[in-house]
Design a protein around this motif. Structure first.
Motif, PDB file in Angstrom:
ATOM      1  N   GLY A 233     -15.994   6.606  37.853  1.00 61.11           N
ATOM      2  CA  GLY A 233     -16.878   5.455  37.873  1.00 61.11           C
ATOM      3  C   GLY A 233     -17.992   5.486  36.847  1.00 61.11           C
ATOM      4  N   THR A 234     -18.077   6.547  36.053  1.00 59.89           N
ATOM      5  CA  THR A 234     -19.089   6.627  35.011  1.00 59.89           C
ATOM      6  C   THR A 234     -18.749   5.681  33.865  1.00 59.89           C
ATOM      7  OG1 THR A 234     -19.505   8.950  35.530  1.00 59.89           O
ATOM      8  CG2 THR A 234     -20.262   8.158  33.383  1.00 59.89           C
ATOM      9  N   VAL A 235     -19.724   4.894  33.440  1.00 64.66           N
ATOM     10  CA  VAL A 235     -19.527   3.961  32.330  1.00 64.66           C
ATOM     11  C   VAL A 235     -20.208   4.529  31.090  1.00 64.66           C
ATOM     12  CG1 VAL A 235     -19.920   1.605  31.497  1.00 64.66           C
ATOM     13  CG2 VAL A 235     -19.422   2.010  33.928  1.00 64.66           C
ATOM     14  N   VAL A 236     -19.432   4.669  30.011  1.00 65.76           N
ATOM     15  CA  VAL A 236     -19.899   5.307  28.779  1.00 65.76           C
ATOM     16  C   VAL A 236     -19.797   4.314  27.630  1.00 65.76           C
ATOM     17  CG1 VAL A 236     -19.534   7.216  27.165  1.00 65.76           C
ATOM     18  CG2 VAL A 236     -19.073   7.543  29.618  1.00 65.76           C
ATOM     19  N   ARG A 237     -20.862   4.176  26.832  1.00 70.16           N
ATOM     20  CA  ARG A 237     -20.766   3.384  25.608  1.00 70.16           C
ATOM     21  C   ARG A 237     -20.077   4.228  24.546  1.00 70.16           C
ATOM     22  NH1 ARG A 237     -25.568   1.604  25.179  1.00 70.16           N
ATOM     23  NH2 ARG A 237     -25.356  -0.650  25.400  1.00 70.16           N
ATOM     24  N   VAL A 238     -18.914   3.772  24.087  1.00 68.82           N
ATOM     25  CA  VAL A 238     -18.098   4.529  23.141  1.00 68.82           C
ATOM     26  C   VAL A 238     -18.393   4.125  21.706  1.00 68.82           C
ATOM     27  CG1 VAL A 238     -15.729   5.083  22.457  1.00 68.82           C
ATOM     28  CG2 VAL A 238     -16.289   4.801  24.874  1.00 68.82           C
ATOM     29  N   LEU A 239     -18.542   2.835  21.474  1.00 64.82           N
ATOM     30  CA  LEU A 239     -18.834   2.314  20.138  1.00 64.82           C
ATOM     31  C   LEU A 239     -19.900   1.239  20.263  1.00 64.82           C
ATOM     32  CD1 LEU A 239     -15.251   1.794  18.625  1.00 64.82           C
ATOM     33  CD2 LEU A 239     -16.895   3.544  17.925  1.00 64.82           C
TER      34      LEU A 239
ATOM     35  N   PHE B  33     -10.712   2.618  32.131  1.00 64.06           N
ATOM     36  CA  PHE B  33     -10.852   1.188  31.856  1.00 64.06           C
ATOM     37  C   PHE B  33     -11.781   1.017  30.664  1.00 64.06           C
ATOM     38  CE2 PHE B  33     -12.916  -3.016  32.818  1.00 64.06           C
ATOM     39  CZ  PHE B  33     -11.772  -3.802  32.695  1.00 64.06           C
ATOM     40  N   TRP B  34     -11.320   0.266  29.678  1.00 63.90           N
ATOM     41  CA  TRP B  34     -12.066   0.040  28.439  1.00 63.90           C
ATOM     42  C   TRP B  34     -12.380  -1.444  28.328  1.00 63.90           C
ATOM     43  CZ3 TRP B  34     -12.382   4.205  24.688  1.00 63.90           C
ATOM     44  CH2 TRP B  34     -11.666   5.362  25.071  1.00 63.90           C
ATOM     45  N   ALA B  35     -13.621  -1.776  27.980  1.00 70.77           N
ATOM     46  CA  ALA B  35     -14.003  -3.191  27.883  1.00 70.77           C
ATOM     47  C   ALA B  35     -15.082  -3.372  26.826  1.00 70.77           C
ATOM     48  CB  ALA B  35     -14.499  -3.710  29.230  1.00 70.77           C
TER      49      ALA B  35
ATOM     50  N   GLY C  16     -21.731  -6.132  33.061  1.00 67.08           N
ATOM     51  CA  GLY C  16     -21.277  -4.765  33.238  1.00 67.08           C
ATOM     52  C   GLY C  16     -19.887  -4.636  33.817  1.00 67.08           C
ATOM     53  N   ILE C  17     -19.697  -3.532  34.528  1.00 66.86           N
ATOM     54  CA  ILE C  17     -18.411  -3.167  35.119  1.00 66.86           C
ATOM     55  C   ILE C  17     -18.591  -3.100  36.630  1.00 66.86           C
ATOM     56  CG2 ILE C  17     -16.533  -1.499  35.165  1.00 66.86           C
ATOM     57  CD1 ILE C  17     -16.951  -2.731  32.417  1.00 66.86           C
ATOM     58  N   ALA C  18     -17.661  -3.721  37.349  1.00 72.04           N
ATOM     59  CA  ALA C  18     -17.748  -3.743  38.812  1.00 72.04           C
ATOM     60  C   ALA C  18     -16.363  -3.642  39.415  1.00 72.04           C
ATOM     61  CB  ALA C  18     -18.435  -5.024  39.288  1.00 72.04           C
ATOM     62  N   LEU C  19     -16.321  -3.239  40.672  1.00 75.44           N
ATOM     63  CA  LEU C  19     -15.100  -3.334  41.459  1.00 75.44           C
ATOM     64  C   LEU C  19     -15.132  -4.674  42.179  1.00 75.44           C
ATOM     65  CD1 LEU C  19     -14.802   0.253  42.972  1.00 75.44           C
ATOM     66  CD2 LEU C  19     -13.909  -0.632  40.813  1.00 75.44           C
ATOM     67  N   LEU C  20     -14.026  -5.400  42.061  1.00 78.19           N
ATOM     68  CA  LEU C  20     -13.877  -6.700  42.704  1.00 78.19           C
ATOM     69  C   LEU C  20     -12.939  -6.515  43.886  1.00 78.19           C
ATOM     70  CD1 LEU C  20     -14.179  -9.813  42.792  1.00 78.19           C
ATOM     71  CD2 LEU C  20     -12.356  -9.934  41.072  1.00 78.19           C
ATOM     72  N   THR C  21     -13.458  -6.677  45.083  1.00 77.96           N
ATOM     73  CA  THR C  21     -12.665  -6.434  46.283  1.00 77.96           C
ATOM     74  C   THR C  21     -11.758  -7.615  46.580  1.00 77.96           C
ATOM     75  OG1 THR C  21     -14.354  -7.351  47.769  1.00 77.96           O
ATOM     76  CG2 THR C  21     -14.540  -5.014  47.208  1.00 77.96           C
ATOM     77  N   ALA C  22     -10.828  -7.390  47.498  1.00 79.82           N
ATOM     78  CA  ALA C  22      -9.852  -8.422  47.822  1.00 79.82           C
ATOM     79  C   ALA C  22     -10.516  -9.673  48.395  1.00 79.82           C
ATOM     80  CB  ALA C  22      -8.827  -7.876  48.805  1.00 79.82           C
ATOM     81  N   ASP C  23     -11.710  -9.529  49.003  1.00 81.45           N
ATOM     82  CA  ASP C  23     -12.400 -10.698  49.548  1.00 81.45           C
ATOM     83  C   ASP C  23     -13.379 -11.324  48.560  1.00 81.45           C
ATOM     84  OD1 ASP C  23     -14.398  -8.824  49.505  1.00 81.45           O
ATOM     85  OD2 ASP C  23     -14.789  -8.847  51.661  1.00 81.45           O
TER      86      ASP C  23
ATOM     87  N   LEU D  39     -18.342  -1.275  22.850  1.00 77.26           N
ATOM     88  CA  LEU D  39     -17.139  -0.933  23.600  1.00 77.26           C
ATOM     89  C   LEU D  39     -17.514   0.119  24.624  1.00 77.26           C
ATOM     90  CD1 LEU D  39     -13.991  -1.064  23.971  1.00 77.26           C
ATOM     91  CD2 LEU D  39     -13.905   0.918  22.425  1.00 77.26           C
ATOM     92  N   TYR D  40     -17.131  -0.135  25.894  1.00 77.45           N
ATOM     93  CA  TYR D  40     -17.434   0.782  26.988  1.00 77.45           C
ATOM     94  C   TYR D  40     -16.149   1.350  27.575  1.00 77.45           C
ATOM     95  CZ  TYR D  40     -22.001  -1.548  26.874  1.00 77.45           C
ATOM     96  OH  TYR D  40     -23.215  -2.062  26.484  1.00 77.45           O
ATOM     97  N   ARG D  41     -16.265   2.580  28.064  1.00 70.44           N
ATOM     98  CA  ARG D  41     -15.165   3.230  28.788  1.00 70.44           C
ATOM     99  C   ARG D  41     -15.652   3.572  30.193  1.00 70.44           C
ATOM    100  NH1 ARG D  41     -14.856   8.368  26.430  1.00 70.44           N
ATOM    101  NH2 ARG D  41     -15.882   9.216  28.277  1.00 70.44           N
ATOM    102  N   THR D  42     -14.860   3.190  31.196  1.00 68.40           N
ATOM    103  CA  THR D  42     -15.174   3.562  32.568  1.00 68.40           C
ATOM    104  C   THR D  42     -14.201   4.648  33.000  1.00 68.40           C
ATOM    105  OG1 THR D  42     -15.914   1.303  33.031  1.00 68.40           O
ATOM    106  CG2 THR D  42     -15.513   2.737  34.920  1.00 68.40           C
ATOM    107  N   ASP D  43     -14.729   5.836  33.231  1.00 67.03           N
ATOM    108  CA  ASP D  43     -13.909   6.980  33.611  1.00 67.03           C
ATOM    109  C   ASP D  43     -13.486   6.885  35.069  1.00 67.03           C
ATOM    110  OD1 ASP D  43     -14.046   8.085  31.066  1.00 67.03           O
ATOM    111  OD2 ASP D  43     -15.872   9.211  31.506  1.00 67.03           O
TER     112      ASP D  43
END
Length: 300
Positions: A141-147, A118-120, A81-88, A134-138
């Motif tokens: 923080g909402t993750v949407v399946r686009v295709l 963010f598109w992934a 999925g989609i995550a935030l990766l912190t500096a640590d 293909l997903y879009r993260t608005d």
């Protein structure tokens, strides 16, 4: 169309299994080694042959983009999925949509667009046809399946105005072009075929758009990088000394193309496979965009 073998330098002989996702961000070149879950940077103006490891995760890391309001943090296409990766190095999950698919899959390449989304893309581990999305993260923080119905979704790349997105389906040898509404992030109409590769021409992988609006494409399996005009015709082909180039990135202040490559699937790899390469080119690029979260509302 012209074809040439241009002198290519090995910037980093990292023996990476699957280096990918090269981007120029704030004066540094950032890239990943997908299968080992590692994130690296090369600082501009320093010893580019010495990468600094920024993170190492226990899941595959497909690509990252900077988070606009959190220095040192990244939004990442990672694991399922989609995550935030912190500096640590910690992960703050936004969603894991690939956990809800019928076959086991992982996230792949991704990029932020000029509007701050963010598109992934994703793919099945076993390459099941049509299992990728293909997903879009608005910004919220909402993750949407686009295709859906893709096989190996790769290399999202945007024009400078954010109205056009290029997307590769590597396994079927197709580059798609999608019109995007920058205000909403919605696709305007369906994807159209921008280019279709024939057998023996390689498979389209990572991509980037240059300052003239032309599309550069890493050609997995063909030891080449292609440059296409926005109208779809092939302008130029560069030969590179590695069979599996995976991503392309243009330096924003210097006419230099950076290419990541893979050792994965190479029987007798050389120093150029699983590496970062550079080659002089006649055009520059732009800095990578950030994922930007909405500002909190203020009261009078």
């Amino acid at each position: 169309m012209t074809s040439a073998s241009t002198p290519t330098s090995v910037v980093v002989d990292g023996a990476y299994e699957l280096a990918e996702g090269g981007r120029w961000i704030d004066g540094r070149y950032v890239y990943v080694d997908i299968l080992s879950g590692r994130l690296f940077e090369l600082r501009d103006g320093t010893d580019l042959a010495t990468p600094r490891q920024l993170a190492r995760l226990d899941v595959p890391l497909g690509a990252v983009a900077p988070v606009g309001d959190r220095p040192g943090a990244w939004i990442a296409a990672v694991g399922t999925g989609i995550a935030l990766l912190t500096a640590d190095g910690a992960l703050e999950w936004l969603d894991r949509p690939e956990d809800r698919t019928p076959v086991a899959g992982r996230m792949n390449d991704g990029v932020a667009d000029p509007a701050g989304r963010f598109w992934a893309g994703s793919m099945a581990y076993d390459g099941t046809p049509g299992a990728g999305s293909l997903y879009r993260t608005d910004p919220d923080g909402t993750v949407v399946r686009v295709l859906d119905g893709l096989t190996i979704a790769n290399g999202p790349a945007f024009t400078a105005d954010g109205t056009t997105m290029y997307l590769a389906d590597t396994a079927v040898g197709t580059i798609l072009r999608c019109r995007v509404d920058p205000a909403s992030g919605d696709l305007v109409g369906g994807p159209e075929t921008f280019a279709r590769l024939r057998d023996g021409e390689g498979s389209p992988d990572g991509m980037t758009v240059d300052e003239e609006g032309c599309l550069w494409v890493a050609m997995w399996g063909a030891a080449a990088v292609r440059r296409y005009h926005p109208d779809g015709h092939l302008l130029h082909t560069l030969t590179v000394p590695a069979p599996h180039p995976t991503s392309v990135c243009l330096h924003p202040g210097d006419n230099c193309l950076y290419i990541t490559t893979a050792r994965y699937g190479v029987t007798n790899p050389t120093a150029a496979s699983g590496a970062v390469l550079s080659v002089p080119v006649p055009v520059g690029g732009t800095e990578a965009c950030s994922w930007r979260r909405p500002r909190p509302a203020t009261t009078a």
